[in-house]
Design an enzyme around this catalytic site. Structure first.
Site, PDB file in Angstrom:
ATOM      1  N   SER A  40       0.822  -1.202   0.000  1.00 48.12           N
ATOM      2  CA  SER A  40       0.000   0.000   0.000  1.00 48.12           C
ATOM      3  C   SER A  40       0.862   1.261   0.000  1.00 48.12           C
ATOM      4  O   SER A  40       0.512   2.251  -0.647  1.00 48.12           O
ATOM      5  CB  SER A  40      -0.941   0.006   1.199  1.00 48.12           C
ATOM      6  OG  SER A  40      -1.804  -1.111   1.118  1.00 48.12           O
ATOM      7  N   GLU A  90      -5.355  -4.260  -2.696  1.00 49.83           N
ATOM      8  CA  GLU A  90      -5.913  -5.559  -2.277  1.00 49.83           C
ATOM      9  C   GLU A  90      -6.597  -6.262  -3.454  1.00 49.83           C
ATOM     10  O   GLU A  90      -7.694  -6.810  -3.324  1.00 49.83           O
ATOM     11  CB  GLU A  90      -6.927  -5.372  -1.133  1.00 49.83           C
ATOM     12  CG  GLU A  90      -6.411  -4.600   0.060  1.00 49.83           C
ATOM     13  CD  GLU A  90      -5.494  -5.418   0.971  1.00 49.83           C
ATOM     14  OE1 GLU A  90      -5.137  -6.561   0.607  1.00 49.83           O
ATOM     15  OE2 GLU A  90      -5.137  -4.892   2.039  1.00 49.83           O
ATOM     16  N   ALA A  91      -5.921  -6.264  -4.588  1.00 47.64           N
ATOM     17  CA  ALA A  91      -6.516  -6.797  -5.825  1.00 47.64           C
ATOM     18  C   ALA A  91      -6.888  -8.268  -5.724  1.00 47.64           C
ATOM     19  O   ALA A  91      -7.794  -8.734  -6.415  1.00 47.64           O
ATOM     20  CB  ALA A  91      -5.555  -6.576  -6.994  1.00 47.64           C
ATOM     21  N   GLN A  92      -6.215  -9.008  -4.837  1.00 46.39           N
ATOM     22  CA  GLN A  92      -6.505 -10.450  -4.730  1.00 46.39           C
ATOM     23  C   GLN A  92      -7.918 -10.724  -4.224  1.00 46.39           C
ATOM     24  O   GLN A  92      -8.433 -11.822  -4.389  1.00 46.39           O
ATOM     25  CB  GLN A  92      -5.481 -11.149  -3.823  1.00 46.39           C
ATOM     26  CG  GLN A  92      -5.668 -10.958  -2.319  1.00 46.39           C
ATOM     27  CD  GLN A  92      -5.087  -9.652  -1.808  1.00 46.39           C
ATOM     28  OE1 GLN A  92      -4.576  -8.844  -2.574  1.00 46.39           O
ATOM     29  NE2 GLN A  92      -5.158  -9.420  -0.508  1.00 46.39           N
ATOM     30  N   CYS A  98      12.387 -12.136   5.352  1.00 48.08           N
ATOM     31  CA  CYS A  98      11.754 -13.047   6.308  1.00 48.08           C
ATOM     32  C   CYS A  98      11.751 -12.446   7.714  1.00 48.08           C
ATOM     33  O   CYS A  98      12.706 -11.794   8.122  1.00 48.08           O
ATOM     34  CB  CYS A  98      12.502 -14.385   6.300  1.00 48.08           C
ATOM     35  SG  CYS A  98      11.957 -15.525   7.596  1.00 48.08           S
TER      36      CYS A  98
HETATM   37 ZN    ZN Z   1      13.540 -17.279   7.273  1.00 49.27          ZN
END
Ligand code: ZN
Length: 190
Positions: A15, A88-90, A145
């Site tokens: 966003s 939020e196209a999904q 991550c």
């Molecule tokens: Zn990781």
């Protein structure tokens, strides 16, 4: 028409990137339209975690085919709109995406979809699949991550601090999501 799909994980700053790109268009004097699906019921504004926000011009609700047509007609009638930003196209149905792309094919408008590629089960959203197939340009918004320095490619859903791999695809609110790499998706360091 030129179409783009900017995809990322749950915690990437999609966003924020949408708002920044929209701001760049607007500050060069271009007319833009911001839309988002009604399913994302948190607010009628497009917000980012860094605090930037913008009112959505249109909230897309259930009569998707009519909505796509109405939106296309607004763009076709205005002659000044140069870009449509979709957050939020999904959560929009494939029929809405296809109809919008077909209707605006023969224009100079840019359509920029921002959304998630995969749900928390690791499955590609139906609409994201359609976007991958249909748009001119696919771009990844990268995130690191939550637990290590590898690229995050999965969304880990947690409830009360515990990982959850099954359940409804759409659940906003009482759950947390972490952007994680493959290893930490299957072996989270919780
Ligand atoms: Zn990781």
């Amino acid at each position: 028409m030129k179409s783009f799909f900017y995809y990322g994980t749950m915690n990437s700053s999609k966003s924020a990137q949408l708002l920044m790109a929209g701001h760049n268009y607007e500050s060069s004097g271009k007319d833009v339209i911001y839309i988002k699906p009604a399913l994302d019921t948190r607010s009628e504004r497009i917000t980012s975690r860094i605090g930037a926000e913008h009112e959505a011009d249109y909230i897309i609700t259930d009569d998707y085919f009519d909505r796509a047509n109405a939106l296309s007609n607004i763009v076709l009638d205005s002659l000044t709109v140069s870009a449509i930003f979709i957050d939020e196209a999904q959560f929009l149905p494939p029929s809405f995406i296809r109809e919008l792309l077909v209707k605006l094919e023969d224009t100079n408008v840019s359509i920029l979809f921002y959304g998630l590629l995969k749900d928390f089960r690791g499955h590609i959203f139906d609409t994201s699949k359609v976007l991958l197939e249909e748009v001119d340009d696919i771009r990844e918004i990268k995130t690191v991550c939550h637990y290590c320095d590898n690229k995050a490619t999965f969304n880990l859903r947690t409830v009360d601090g515990q990982p959850v791999y099954t359940g409804e695809q759409l659940k906003i609110g009482d759950t947390d999501y972490l952007s994680v790499c493959r290893r930490h998706y299957y072996y989270p360091a919780i």
